[in-house]
Scaffold this active site. Structure first.
Site, short mmCIF file in Angstrom:
data_model
loop_
_atom_site.label_atom_id
_atom_site.label_comp_id
_atom_site.label_asym_id
_atom_site.label_seq_id
_atom_site.Cartn_x
_atom_site.Cartn_y
_atom_site.Cartn_z
N ASP A 31 22.57 -45.80 -22.24
CA ASP A 31 23.86 -46.10 -22.59
C ASP A 31 25.20 -45.42 -20.97
OD1 ASP A 31 23.53 -48.10 -24.50
OD2 ASP A 31 23.89 -45.83 -25.92
N LYS A 70 31.75 -44.55 -27.84
CA LYS A 70 31.26 -45.58 -27.60
C LYS A 70 30.77 -46.00 -28.94
CE LYS A 70 27.00 -46.43 -29.23
NZ LYS A 70 26.20 -46.36 -28.40
#
Length: 292
Positions: free
Chosen positions: A150, A21
């Site tokens: 996340d 990410k």
């Protein structure tokens, strides 16, 4: 072999990627009374990252390998986010079927690229398929949010604009950035996300912008860069190196650090910088990839 009542036999094995990410921008807006922070961020994902493999087993088990697997060997299996995700999925569905999971750890631990969160997300996707649970994405995201801020974004592994703690998401379009070469660089230093957030100065420097993804990213910032650089000065060295490279479209730290990245128009420019860093800083971690 199991008291699971679902029909059919599981496949012998299957695998799931855990994409790295990136935060193309990360604005910290305020510190909340519950200890968390309200942020605005633009999530993007690389084509590469960790990998999770599953095979049939009577009980849940986790094995770790890969370049950074050794960093997790001292961690209790139940504390690993992959196992926590598997247990949460079992509890949510009432299923008791086991699985032997192998995590191939290619991303540095505590590096700001969602490694643990991406691994947990991959576990939820993989086991939902392996156990034939047929859960909706929103249902998995609700489970993921309990594991980490996340995780819902990593479950999608698609570009998104995140708000709140990052779990409130709107799909975003990377536009011309899709497929662009990206270079990830980490100085080999573990960074504590809670420590970096605690060190944030509390100043709201404004909202995330609008426009296409590159415009938003370029007009934005990462508000955690200053506290991260104060803790790990090498981050500033990496940013100066990447940001001083004219072919780079964008250079920034991801998440709470210490990984930084640069996006390029072409792979030749990316690879030239990668070779330069590998020669001059052999102790730094470098990964070549592309944006999904």
């Amino acid at each position: 072999m199991s008291n699971d009542t679902s029909s059919g036999n599981p496949p012998e094995s299957c695998a799931e990627p855990a994409y790295a990410k990136l935060n193309l921008a990360l604005h910290v807006r305020r510190r909340r009374e519950d200890g968390y922070h309200d942020i605005e961020t633009l999530f993007a994902f690389c084509e590469d990252g960790d990998e999770l493999i599953v095979q049939p087993a009577e009980d849940l088990a986790l094995f770790v390998s890969g370049p950074f697997g050794g960093e997790l060997l001292g961690e209790a299996a139940e504390d690993n986010l992959v196992m926590r995700a598997a247990r949460a999925l079992q509890a949510h569905t009432g299923r008791t079927r086991g699985a032997a999971l192998t995590l191939i750890k290619r991303l540095p631990v505590g590096s700001g690229v969602g490694g643990g969160s991406a691994d947990a997300a991959a576990a939820l996707r993989l086991l939902s398929r392996f156990w034939a649970l047929d859960l909706a994405e929103a249902e998995l995201e609700a489970l993921g949010a309990e594991l980490g801020a996340d995780v819902p974004a990593c479950l999608r592994s698609r570009p998104a604009r995140g708000e709140g703690t990052g779990t409130h998401m709107q799909p975003s379009d990377l536009g011309a950035l899709v497929g662009k070469p990206v270079l990830l660089v980490n100085p080999g230093v573990h960074v504590s996300t809670p420590q970096i957030f605690r060190a944030w100065d509390g100043v709201d420097r404004g909202a995330l912008g609008v426009g296409d993804a590159l415009q938003i990213a370029r007009s934005g910032r990462n508000d955690l860069t200053a506290p991260a650089c104060a803790l790990v000065p090498e981050i500033r060295n990496i940013l100066e190196l990447l940001g001083g490279d004219p072919p780079a479209l964008l250079a920034r730290m991801s998440g709470s650090g210490a990984t930084c990245f640069a996006i390029y128009e072409g792979a030749d420019s990316r690879d030239l910088m990668a070779r330069r860093i590998e020669t001059d800083h052999p102790d730094w971690w470098v990964m070549r990839s592309r944006l999904r």
